[in-house]
Write an enzyme that holds these catalytic residues in place. Structure first.
Site, PDB file in Angstrom:
ATOM      1  N   HIS A 164      42.839  36.726  40.255  1.00 55.73           N
ATOM      2  CA  HIS A 164      43.995  37.513  41.143  1.00 55.73           C
ATOM      3  C   HIS A 164      45.471  37.754  40.196  1.00 55.73           C
ATOM      4  O   HIS A 164      46.337  36.516  39.590  1.00 55.73           O
ATOM      5  CB  HIS A 164      44.198  36.689  42.160  1.00 55.73           C
ATOM      6  N   ASP A 213      38.109  39.452  47.832  1.00 57.93           N
ATOM      7  CA  ASP A 213      37.683  40.166  47.429  1.00 57.93           C
ATOM      8  C   ASP A 213      35.665  39.908  46.783  1.00 57.93           C
ATOM      9  O   ASP A 213      34.867  40.313  47.442  1.00 57.93           O
ATOM     10  CB  ASP A 213      37.768  41.454  46.455  1.00 57.93           C
TER      11      ASP A 213
END
Length: 450
Positions: free
Chosen positions: A327, A385
């Site tokens: 991330h 995600d």
């Protein structure tokens, strides 16, 4: 463009007077021999900031910060992220505690109003949101202007922007009551807008919201029910969606939130501002990440192919990249991913889908990423995600709807940030500056002289 080397140096110090002491950073310009004091502002937690608001006025310099990654664009009390230590706080509350003990409506109240509600306040808030979930019937005709194969985000941009044409009684941004009504309407109507977007795409009749259902449950009912027979919403799936909405409700000053604030700084109405946020979220580098996860899993195809794709991901000369790992903000494990990991396995167990090829690929990738030294050393852990893509796929939600549901979740964060901006007496219209590197002044020649 010529750069001047070694013209500026900085030191830190403290300025004092009879009333207060102010820490500052001293900027020394060796080019002209001048020095300037820049105040240091301290937040409640997180990095301190250097106040550069008078920098150009006092020094003639701008700062250069592409992407504004080192610039605080506002003073906010809503969300705090510590990417190095994997911390996400809503109004000071850890996301882990909220996901474990709260629900999306309670989190929405917290983001909008600053404190957790009492039981009576929560009941009243849920009632008000529920009874704003209907759309003006004329909006149903607005959908019919879109092609059936339009991307859901294109439809949502148009429909949300069009709300300002239907709800004239909540457009005055200087009236706190009208702002509250607009806020409630946006949070309440977004599930209906998103669900109807799906229904229009598949050619099924719109399903109206049900006042006896909870927020996430109502959305799933509007998505999948038909007039032909009763539809039962699984409590496991409703709870999973509720968690996804909580985890995506706000995420500090990301691209779409900054877009909402920038649009709002001009005095635009709240519906237009949220439509701008949806447009920004649509970008594949922002809200489209979980779509990319499912596309990657589909490309891998079979669990047996995972080792080959992992090998390719480690090869710097290979353009293939594993989507849903690591991330930009969280340099450690994404705190939301730990919650989503457990939720994903709950959903897979409830639906008995762990043997499906696509989900088998995902689980094998997860296993390798959590054990392989290459991924662990680089902290390339599965992110939120990755798991939300798995959950949506298991729930038979089409990939084109993934980002639309992200927008549904983020609406309460956007509107909370918008309200905070409107109420900030120091807020100014957004006006970033630039480093110009084009042509200098030159003489114009008429067409017949060129």
């Amino acid at each position: 463009m010529h750069e001047k080397a070694d013209t500026v140096a900085v030191t830190t110090g403290e300025t004092s007077d009879c009333e207060s002491k102010q820490d500052h950073l001293t900027l020394i310009d060796h080019h002209n021999g001048q020095s300037y004091d820049l105040p240091i502002i301290y937040g409640s937690v997180g990095p301190n900031v250097i106040d550069v608001r008078r920098l150009y006025t006092d020094t003639g310099y701008f700062t250069f910060d592409p992407g504004f990654t080192a610039t605080a664009s506002c003073n906010s009390k809503i969300t705090f992220i510590d990417g190095e230590n994997g911390i996400l706080l809503y109004r000071g509350y850890p996301i882990q505690d909220l996901a474990e003990y709260s629900d999306f409506m309670e989190v929405s109240y917290l983001l909008l109003k600053g404190e957790l509600p009492t039981a009576a306040e929560k009941a009243r808030f849920e009632h008000d949101i529920t009874y704003h979930s209907m759309l003006n019937e004329q909006i149903a005709y607005f959908y019919r202007g879109f092609r059936r194969d339009a991307h859901p985000m294109a439809v949502m941009c148009g429909v949300v922007g069009a709300l300002s044409a239907f709800y004239h009684d909540s457009l005055d941004i200087n009236d706190s009551h009208q702002r509250m009504i607009a806020s409630y309407r946006l949070v309440a109507k977004m599930p209906t807008i998103a669900a109807w977007t799906y229904k229009y795409a598949v050619g099924q009749p719109f399903i109206y919201p049900r006042n006896e259902m909870y927020y996430a449950q109502n959305f799933l009912h509007m998505m999948f029910a038909t007039p032909c027979e009763p539809y039962h919403v699984s409590s496991v799936l409703a709870r999973a969606l509720d968690r996804i909405l909580m985890l995506h409700a706000d995420h500090e000053q990301n691209a779409s939130t900054s877009t909402v604030r920038l649009a709002g700084s001009s005095g635009a109405n709240p519906f237009a501002c949220i439509a701008a946020g949806i447009a920004s979220l649509w970008g594949p580098a922002h809200g489209g990440a979980n779509e990319a996860v499912v596309s990657m899993l589909t490309a891998i195809g079979d669990k047996c192919n995972v080792p080959e794709y992992v090998r390719r991901a480690k090869d710097k000369s290979d353009p293939f990249r594993l989507m849903g790992f690591g991330h930009r903000v969280y340099k450690n494990y994404d705190p939301r991913a730990k919650i989503m990991q457990r939720t994903a396995h709950e959903v897979l167990d409830a639906l008995d889908k762990k043997d499906e090829p696509l989900l088998a690929v995902a689980l094998e990738l997860e296993r390798i990423a959590l054990e392989d030294e290459y991924f662990v050393k680089r902290r390339l852990y599965p992110n939120v995600d990755f798991y939300s893509g798995i959950i949506f796929n298991a729930m038979r939600i089409p990939t084109t709807m993934f980002t639309a549901i992200f927008a549904l979740a983020r609406t309460v964060g956007w509107i909370s940030q918008w309200n905070e901006m409107i109420e900030d007496p120091g807020q100014k219209i957004g006006r970033p500056r630039q480093l110009y590197s084009g042509q200098g002044p030159r003489s114009f020649k008429r067409l017949n002289q060129r």
